[in-house]
Design an enzyme around this catalytic site. Structure first.
Site, short mmCIF file in Angstrom:
data_model
loop_
_atom_site.label_atom_id
_atom_site.label_comp_id
_atom_site.label_asym_id
_atom_site.label_seq_id
_atom_site.Cartn_x
_atom_site.Cartn_y
_atom_site.Cartn_z
CG ASP A 25 -0.32 0.03 2.56
OD1 ASP A 25 1.04 -0.43 2.28
OD2 ASP A 25 -1.34 0.43 3.70
CB SER A 26 4.52 1.78 0.00
OG SER A 26 4.49 0.84 -0.94
CD GLU A 58 0.99 -1.27 7.83
OE1 GLU A 58 0.49 -0.98 8.89
OE2 GLU A 58 1.26 -1.39 6.49
CD GLU A 102 8.10 -0.72 6.97
OE1 GLU A 102 7.24 -0.88 6.74
OE2 GLU A 102 8.05 0.95 6.56
O1 KIV Z 1 3.97 -1.10 1.50
C1 KIV Z 1 5.25 -1.65 1.07
O2 KIV Z 1 5.54 -1.66 0.63
C2 KIV Z 1 5.56 -2.44 2.68
C3 KIV Z 1 6.75 -2.77 2.44
C4 KIV Z 1 7.12 -1.39 2.98
C5 KIV Z 1 6.91 -3.64 3.08
O3 KIV Z 1 4.44 -2.87 3.12
#
Ligand code: KIV
Length: 275
Positions: free
Chosen positions: A49-50, A120, A188
């Site tokens: 979700d980044s 998460e 993370e």
């Molecule tokens: O959303 C994402 O890209 C992630 C990574 C940073 C592990 O959760």
């Protein structure tokens, strides 16, 4: 260039950990990125979700919707038909009870063709969500430490697990996550010692991002490692300067249009001979 390889599966990850073979993971958000990732030989694609930040330009990941994730993950699957793909469940799609959690996770799998979902946190509510999703035969990757969907709770993107109490809390959540049945755990933004202890304690593989050298694998965001975003983080190594390369190429294109250099006769259908 590395050749495409056969799809890995849940059993392969456990086996890779057992034989000390590091697991490689990178994010991707669309068809052409997925094609490149596949050709590079990476083990796993994460549709993170980044994408809310690096693709959609939001300040954080909280505004990303399930439909956003499904749209991007489907494109990734089309670009990489054989890859093992994990898709992030966005904020508030696994917090509101068992039925909604199951419906949302199953939409991701059915509508995108992905192999697993990621969520998460390690609170009792999140452990219930992990169990609910596994109960409908969907593999779950968990995520602890600096979990970006908790940015408001943390008061920013701060390394987690520094105090003794936090260290112990994250370690015990990792153990609960393994007991709940998750097949993998992303760690993370935590001290290297905690990354090492969790990785040595758990049987399931850990994948680090800013979690040190002892995790069972590593993941980075596509844009960060390729220099395709302005962000600079201590835990990122830049393997390319894509932003520079793209801006240079676009500037050349711009100038050649202005000068009338592009298109040349070789780019033209049935060119007029005397130009
Ligand atoms: O959303 C994402 O890209 C992630 C990574 C940073 C592990 O959760």
């Amino acid at each position: 260039m590395t050749k495409k390889k056969q799809q890995v599966n849940l059993m392969s990850f456990q086996a890779m950990k057992e034989r000390n073979e590091k697991i490689s993971m990178v994010t991707a958000y669309d068809y052409s990125m997925a094609r490149c990732v596949s050709l590079s030989g990476m083990d796993v694609i994460l549709v993170g979700d980044s994408l809310g930040m690096v693709v959609l330009g939001y300040e954080n990941t909280l505004m990303v919707t399930l439909d956003d994730m499904i749209c991007h993950a489907s494109a990734v699957r089309r670009g990489s038909p054989e890859a093992f793909i994990i898709v992030d469940l966005p904020y508030m799609t696994y917090h509101l009870g068992e039925l909604a959690t199951k419906q949302n996770a199953s939409r991701v799998i059915i509508e995108t063709g992905a192999n697993a979902v990621k969520l998460e946190g390690g609170s009792p509510g999140r452990i219930d969500a992990i169990k609910a999703i596994i109960d409908i035969e969907i593999p779950v990757c968990a995520h602890l430490g600096l979990t970006p969907q908790s940015v408001n709770k943390f008061g920013g993107y701060k390394v987690q697990g520094k105090s003794d109490a936090d260290y112990e809390k994250i370690l015990s959540q990792a153990i609960e996550i393994e007991k709940a049945g998750a097949f993998m755990l992303v760690l993370e933004g935590i001290p290297e010692l905690l990354g090492k202890e969790i990785s040595q304690t758990l049987k399931i593989p850990t994948i680090g991002i800013g979690a040190g050298r002892y995790c069972d694998g590593q993941v980075l965001v596509y844009h960060d490692l390729l220099g395709y975003s302005p962000a600079q983080f201590k835990f990122v190594k830049r393997y390319a300067d894509l932003e520079g390369a793209v801006v240079d190429a676009l500037s050349n294109f711009n100038q050649e249009i202005k000068k009338g250099v592009f298109p040349a006769s070789e780019h033209v259908y049935y060119p007029i001979q005397d130009k």
